[in-house]
Design an enzyme around this catalytic site. Structure first.
Site, PDB file in Angstrom:
ATOM      1  N   GLY A   1       0.884  -1.241   0.023  1.00  0.00           N
ATOM      2  CA  GLY A   1      -0.103   0.063  -0.108  1.00  0.00           C
ATOM      3  C   GLY A   1       0.697   1.227   0.099  1.00  0.00           C
ATOM      4  N   ALA A   2       0.064   2.317   0.495  1.00  0.00           N
ATOM      5  CA  ALA A   2       0.602   3.595   0.265  1.00  0.00           C
ATOM      6  C   ALA A   2       1.363   3.847  -1.262  1.00  0.00           C
ATOM      7  CB  ALA A   2       1.938   3.730   1.293  1.00  0.00           C
TER       8      ALA A   2
ATOM      9  N   HIS B   1       2.146   4.712  -4.908  1.00  0.00           N
ATOM     10  CA  HIS B   1       2.827   5.972  -5.732  1.00  0.00           C
ATOM     11  C   HIS B   1       3.108   5.502  -7.147  1.00  0.00           C
ATOM     12  CE1 HIS B   1       6.542   3.468  -5.396  1.00  0.00           C
ATOM     13  NE2 HIS B   1       6.475   3.692  -4.307  1.00  0.00           N
TER      14      HIS B   1
ATOM     15  N   HIS C   1       4.400   1.978  -8.063  1.00  0.00           N
ATOM     16  CA  HIS C   1       3.424   0.849  -8.285  1.00  0.00           C
ATOM     17  C   HIS C   1       2.442   0.878  -9.146  1.00  0.00           C
ATOM     18  CE1 HIS C   1       4.161   1.426  -3.613  1.00  0.00           C
ATOM     19  NE2 HIS C   1       4.570   0.285  -3.636  1.00  0.00           N
TER      20      HIS C   1
ATOM     21  N   GLY D   1       9.245  -4.387  -8.446  1.00  0.00           N
ATOM     22  CA  GLY D   1      10.374  -3.241  -8.979  1.00  0.00           C
ATOM     23  C   GLY D   1      11.652  -3.417  -8.629  1.00  0.00           C
TER      24      GLY D   1
ATOM     25  N   GLN E   1      15.347  -7.945  -2.666  1.00  0.00           N
ATOM     26  CA  GLN E   1      14.112  -8.581  -2.587  1.00  0.00           C
ATOM     27  C   GLN E   1      13.865  -9.203  -3.927  1.00  0.00           C
ATOM     28  OE1 GLN E   1      10.655  -7.091  -0.255  1.00  0.00           O
ATOM     29  NE2 GLN E   1       9.901  -6.517  -2.432  1.00  0.00           N
TER      30      GLN E   1
END
Length: 279
Positions: free
Chosen positions: A31-32, A34, A37, A149, A155
């Site tokens: 979430g949050a 930008h 995303h 991304g 990750q």
């Protein structure tokens, strides 16, 4: 856009779509949202028939409870952004929905040396938590393609290893880091920066650019030392500045012919930022 909060409902919907011959793209997020995303969603729309985005702030990947508590929650705004972007499905589960067995325990994933250096060294247990939630989500969504991304470079490598370990058939698609006009990598954490900190945060991008411009130097130790000094002079507290093989993430100390990646993690105030640059 359809919104699901329960795994069983999402699975039933996706099973029907799969039976109808639709390919599925998946964008997992916390979430949050930008523009970075939303670019992942746009890319997924270009390559698959049905795009699923999940929003779930995963407690098992936070080694610092305070960081978990401060993570921005903006579900209403996120939902509007995904609708405007053309996303087809939003999965919005609770902690109880994703962890009916509880947060303790869980499987252990053999990520090898990948979780012993850089982010793994500074955030013990972090990548086991990432592996645990991504595994759950992939088993549920069963996407044809998984979009992530490059900003979270390590990750991405962990998830690539997870796919090898589990044998799940999703293809990992790593998309370029989306940046602000001044070079700062877009991040959900940026909203926690004060105006002064936000202005100074671009130093990470400048330091990475400095490393790439001087990567032909014979010895990387002075290069890394100077990059670290510049961050500290700009008010950052670096966790690491590193140069690694872009395929293996093994540290590199001298120029090589293959692709390399410069990586930085540093705190500005109480906000920890990460970024990288491949060259």
């Amino acid at each position: 856009m359809y919104v699901f909060k329960h795994a069983a409902d999402l699975k039933a919907y996706l099973d029907n779509a799969r039976t109808a011959g639709k390919s599925i793209g998946f964008v997992p997020t916390m979430g949050a949202l930008h523009e970075g995303h939303l670019q992942l969603v746009t890319t997924a729309l270009e390559h698959t028939d049905l795009v699923v985005c999940s929003i779930f702030v995963n407690p098992t990947q936070f080694n610092d409870p305070k960081d978990f508590e401060k993570y921005p929650i903006t579900v209403e705004a996120d939902t509007a952004k995904l609708t405007d972007a053309g996303c087809h499905v939003l999965f919005l589960p609770s902690v109880a929905e994703m962890y009916p067995e509880g947060l303790a325990g869980g499987p252990h994933y053999d990520f090898g040396y990948l979780e012993t250096l850089l982010e793994g060294a500074h955030r013990p247990g972090h990548f086991q938590g990432v592996g645990r939630i991504v595994h759950k989500l992939l088993q549920l969504v069963m996407p044809d393609q998984l979009f992530m991304g490059q900003k979270d470079f390590q990750q991405c490598m962990i998830v690539k290893r997870l796919l090898e370990i589990t044998g799940l058939p999703a293809q990992l698609v790593i998309c370029p880091t989306k940046r602000e006009a001044d070079g700062l990598a877009m991040s959900s954490r940026n909203v926690r920066l004060s105006p002064t900190e936000r202005a100074g945060a671009t130093l990470i991008y400048k330091v990475l650019s400095y490393i790439t411009e001087h990567h032909a130097e014979a010895d990387y130790a002075p290069l890394i030392a100077e990059a670290t000094r510049r961050l500290e002079a700009g008010g950052f507290v670096p966790d690491y500045v590193a140069i690694a093989d872009a395929e293996t993430l093994q540290p590199i100390f001298h120029p090589t012919s293959g692709k390399q990646v410069a990586l930085v993690a540093a705190k500005l105030g109480d906000v920890r930022l990460i970024d990288n640059m491949v060259y």
